[in-house]
Design a protein around this motif. Sequence first.
Motif, PDB file in Angstrom:
ATOM      1  N   LYS A 134      -5.737  13.697  -2.718  1.00 48.16           N
ATOM      2  CA  LYS A 134      -7.279  12.949  -3.245  1.00 48.16           C
ATOM      3  C   LYS A 134      -6.726  11.868  -2.803  1.00 48.16           C
ATOM      4  O   LYS A 134      -5.064  11.227  -2.396  1.00 48.16           O
ATOM      5  CB  LYS A 134      -7.124  13.088  -4.325  1.00 48.16           C
ATOM      6  CG  LYS A 134      -8.679  12.464  -4.714  1.00 48.16           C
ATOM      7  CD  LYS A 134      -8.475  12.260  -5.901  1.00 48.16           C
ATOM      8  CE  LYS A 134     -10.221  11.127  -5.685  1.00 48.16           C
ATOM      9  NZ  LYS A 134     -10.879  11.714  -7.557  1.00 48.16           N
ATOM     10  N   VAL A 135      -7.595  11.348  -1.584  1.00 47.66           N
ATOM     11  CA  VAL A 135      -7.333   9.782  -0.989  1.00 47.66           C
ATOM     12  C   VAL A 135      -7.780   8.673  -1.372  1.00 47.66           C
ATOM     13  O   VAL A 135      -9.291   9.182  -1.704  1.00 47.66           O
ATOM     14  CB  VAL A 135      -7.179   9.539   0.386  1.00 47.66           C
ATOM     15  CG1 VAL A 135      -7.084   8.420   0.760  1.00 47.66           C
ATOM     16  CG2 VAL A 135      -5.970  11.046   1.344  1.00 47.66           C
ATOM     17  N   SER A 136      -7.193   7.747  -2.402  1.00 46.03           N
ATOM     18  CA  SER A 136      -8.650   6.355  -2.395  1.00 46.03           C
ATOM     19  C   SER A 136      -7.827   4.916  -1.446  1.00 46.03           C
ATOM     20  O   SER A 136      -6.945   5.089  -1.529  1.00 46.03           O
ATOM     21  CB  SER A 136      -8.560   5.795  -4.279  1.00 46.03           C
ATOM     22  OG  SER A 136      -8.642   7.236  -4.669  1.00 46.03           O
ATOM     23  N   MET A 137      -9.049   4.435  -0.462  1.00 40.10           N
ATOM     24  CA  MET A 137      -8.809   3.507   0.424  1.00 40.10           C
ATOM     25  C   MET A 137     -10.099   2.805  -0.635  1.00 40.10           C
ATOM     26  O   MET A 137     -10.479   3.009  -1.632  1.00 40.10           O
ATOM     27  CB  MET A 137      -9.364   3.249   1.155  1.00 40.10           C
ATOM     28  CG  MET A 137      -9.205   4.836   1.737  1.00 40.10           C
ATOM     29  SD  MET A 137      -6.563   4.946   2.336  1.00 40.10           S
ATOM     30  CE  MET A 137      -6.604   4.084   4.059  1.00 40.10           C
ATOM     31  N   TRP A 138      -9.814   1.289   0.005  1.00 33.72           N
ATOM     32  CA  TRP A 138     -11.006   0.041  -0.251  1.00 33.72           C
ATOM     33  C   TRP A 138     -10.068  -1.012   0.842  1.00 33.72           C
ATOM     34  O   TRP A 138      -8.898  -0.862   2.024  1.00 33.72           O
ATOM     35  CB  TRP A 138      -9.868  -0.535  -1.780  1.00 33.72           C
ATOM     36  CG  TRP A 138      -9.122  -1.425  -1.687  1.00 33.72           C
ATOM     37  CD1 TRP A 138      -7.577  -1.395  -1.060  1.00 33.72           C
ATOM     38  CD2 TRP A 138      -8.301  -2.158  -2.632  1.00 33.72           C
ATOM     39  NE1 TRP A 138      -6.210  -2.025  -1.534  1.00 33.72           N
ATOM     40  CE2 TRP A 138      -6.700  -2.698  -2.817  1.00 33.72           C
ATOM     41  CE3 TRP A 138      -8.750  -2.646  -4.219  1.00 33.72           C
ATOM     42  CZ2 TRP A 138      -6.626  -2.706  -3.218  1.00 33.72           C
ATOM     43  CZ3 TRP A 138      -7.476  -2.756  -5.161  1.00 33.72           C
ATOM     44  CH2 TRP A 138      -6.569  -3.353  -4.598  1.00 33.72           C
ATOM     45  N   MET A 139     -11.247  -2.000   0.706  1.00 36.77           N
ATOM     46  CA  MET A 139     -11.223  -3.290   1.915  1.00 36.77           C
ATOM     47  C   MET A 139     -10.710  -4.484   1.686  1.00 36.77           C
ATOM     48  O   MET A 139     -11.194  -5.738   2.193  1.00 36.77           O
ATOM     49  CB  MET A 139     -12.331  -3.493   2.343  1.00 36.77           C
ATOM     50  CG  MET A 139     -13.343  -1.617   2.515  1.00 36.77           C
ATOM     51  SD  MET A 139     -12.641  -1.424   4.725  1.00 36.77           S
ATOM     52  CE  MET A 139     -13.482  -2.357   5.812  1.00 36.77           C
ATOM     53  N   LYS A 140      -9.973  -4.681   0.501  1.00 34.27           N
ATOM     54  CA  LYS A 140      -9.306  -5.853  -0.185  1.00 34.27           C
ATOM     55  C   LYS A 140      -8.628  -6.419   1.057  1.00 34.27           C
ATOM     56  O   LYS A 140      -7.869  -5.939   1.530  1.00 34.27           O
ATOM     57  CB  LYS A 140      -8.523  -5.740  -1.276  1.00 34.27           C
ATOM     58  CG  LYS A 140      -7.933  -7.029  -2.230  1.00 34.27           C
ATOM     59  CD  LYS A 140      -6.814  -7.012  -3.013  1.00 34.27           C
ATOM     60  CE  LYS A 140      -6.815  -7.891  -3.741  1.00 34.27           C
ATOM     61  NZ  LYS A 140      -6.556  -7.828  -4.819  1.00 34.27           N
ATOM     62  N   ASN A 141      -8.898  -7.767   1.219  1.00 34.93           N
ATOM     63  CA  ASN A 141      -8.208  -8.092   2.283  1.00 34.93           C
ATOM     64  C   ASN A 141      -9.120  -8.097   3.471  1.00 34.93           C
ATOM     65  O   ASN A 141      -7.736  -8.095   4.423  1.00 34.93           O
ATOM     66  CB  ASN A 141      -6.845  -8.645   1.762  1.00 34.93           C
ATOM     67  CG  ASN A 141      -6.736  -9.364   0.764  1.00 34.93           C
ATOM     68  OD1 ASN A 141      -7.254 -10.301   0.379  1.00 34.93           O
ATOM     69  ND2 ASN A 141      -4.988  -8.927   0.618  1.00 34.93           N
ATOM     70  N   THR A 142      -9.898  -6.909   4.316  1.00 31.74           N
ATOM     71  CA  THR A 142     -10.140  -7.029   5.497  1.00 31.74           C
ATOM     72  C   THR A 142     -11.185  -6.991   5.723  1.00 31.74           C
ATOM     73  O   THR A 142     -12.342  -6.697   4.795  1.00 31.74           O
ATOM     74  CB  THR A 142      -9.624  -5.375   5.248  1.00 31.74           C
ATOM     75  OG1 THR A 142      -8.575  -4.807   4.741  1.00 31.74           O
ATOM     76  CG2 THR A 142      -9.934  -4.551   6.510  1.00 31.74           C
ATOM     77  N   LEU A 168     -12.545   1.582  -4.901  1.00 25.91           N
ATOM     78  CA  LEU A 168     -12.236   2.482  -4.096  1.00 25.91           C
ATOM     79  C   LEU A 168     -13.467   3.592  -3.837  1.00 25.91           C
ATOM     80  O   LEU A 168     -14.417   3.891  -3.827  1.00 25.91           O
ATOM     81  CB  LEU A 168     -12.460   3.015  -5.240  1.00 25.91           C
ATOM     82  CG  LEU A 168     -10.408   2.449  -6.691  1.00 25.91           C
ATOM     83  CD1 LEU A 168      -9.812   3.739  -7.249  1.00 25.91           C
ATOM     84  CD2 LEU A 168     -10.189   2.021  -5.063  1.00 25.91           C
ATOM     85  N   ILE A 169     -13.400   3.667  -2.090  1.00 27.10           N
ATOM     86  CA  ILE A 169     -13.405   4.750  -1.568  1.00 27.10           C
ATOM     87  C   ILE A 169     -12.252   5.972  -1.413  1.00 27.10           C
ATOM     88  O   ILE A 169     -11.437   5.919  -0.933  1.00 27.10           O
ATOM     89  CB  ILE A 169     -13.839   4.238  -0.378  1.00 27.10           C
ATOM     90  CG1 ILE A 169     -14.837   3.023  -0.044  1.00 27.10           C
ATOM     91  CG2 ILE A 169     -14.396   5.711   1.117  1.00 27.10           C
ATOM     92  CD1 ILE A 169     -14.554   2.543   1.470  1.00 27.10           C
ATOM     93  N   SER A 170     -12.765   7.391  -1.673  1.00 23.98           N
ATOM     94  CA  SER A 170     -11.982   8.350  -2.733  1.00 23.98           C
ATOM     95  C   SER A 170     -12.870   9.432  -2.093  1.00 23.98           C
ATOM     96  O   SER A 170     -13.598   9.745  -1.923  1.00 23.98           O
ATOM     97  CB  SER A 170     -11.906   8.592  -3.788  1.00 23.98           C
ATOM     98  OG  SER A 170     -11.491   7.339  -4.472  1.00 23.98           O
ATOM     99  N   TYR A 171     -11.765  10.432  -1.321  1.00 26.28           N
ATOM    100  CA  TYR A 171     -12.772  11.935  -1.208  1.00 26.28           C
ATOM    101  C   TYR A 171     -11.505  13.271  -1.409  1.00 26.28           C
ATOM    102  O   TYR A 171     -10.007  12.564  -1.050  1.00 26.28           O
ATOM    103  CB  TYR A 171     -12.861  11.817   0.078  1.00 26.28           C
ATOM    104  CG  TYR A 171     -13.326  12.702   0.273  1.00 26.28           C
ATOM    105  CD1 TYR A 171     -15.184  13.483  -0.016  1.00 26.28           C
ATOM    106  CD2 TYR A 171     -12.420  14.134   1.495  1.00 26.28           C
ATOM    107  CE1 TYR A 171     -15.243  14.341   0.397  1.00 26.28           C
ATOM    108  CE2 TYR A 171     -13.176  15.322   1.135  1.00 26.28           C
ATOM    109  CZ  TYR A 171     -14.730  15.546   1.421  1.00 26.28           C
ATOM    110  OH  TYR A 171     -14.677  16.543   1.122  1.00 26.28           O
ATOM    111  N   GLY A 172     -11.491  14.258  -1.472  1.00 24.35           N
ATOM    112  CA  GLY A 172     -10.834  15.289  -1.867  1.00 24.35           C
ATOM    113  C   GLY A 172      -9.255  15.343  -2.107  1.00 24.35           C
ATOM    114  O   GLY A 172      -9.491  14.390  -3.393  1.00 24.35           O
TER     115      GLY A 172
END
Length: 140
Positions: free
Chosen positions: A65-73, A102-106
């Motif tokens: 499972k993956v969680s991404m974010w956009m902090k400092n982007t 958080l942008i999470s998937y799968g």
Amino acid sequence: MFGYVTADDTVHFPTASLVVTQREVHTTFSVEVATSAEQIARGLMFRESMDDRSGMLFVLAKPQKVSMWMKNTPLALDMIFADVDGNVKFIQRDTQPYSEELISYGDDIQYVLELNAGTASKLKISKEARISSLGLVPPR
């Protein structure tokens, strides 16, 4: 998956060619490759621009499972989540710069490809697409 990262941190990324195949149309990108914990934590943080046919490929050690974010982007991005075979499973379009949501998937994601926002729509990339890269994502 997240670490404390500042703009002063220097993180180097190797580059590779990556192909997105959608309905027999092949589009090549030059991507920076993030494989280490340090590279994955840094990602595209603090980047203010990116060429149209550029991106970043996150290569995880195993499907998960993956969680991404956009902090400092500051860049809006399209995030393309793919399984161990490079099959696209989910696309998060036009992410919100600087967001800590958080942008999470799968449970089976091994790769996340980040491109400039709007690229997935412009190229009509969908869940029918596949990503591949010599030595990174296995050919089908």
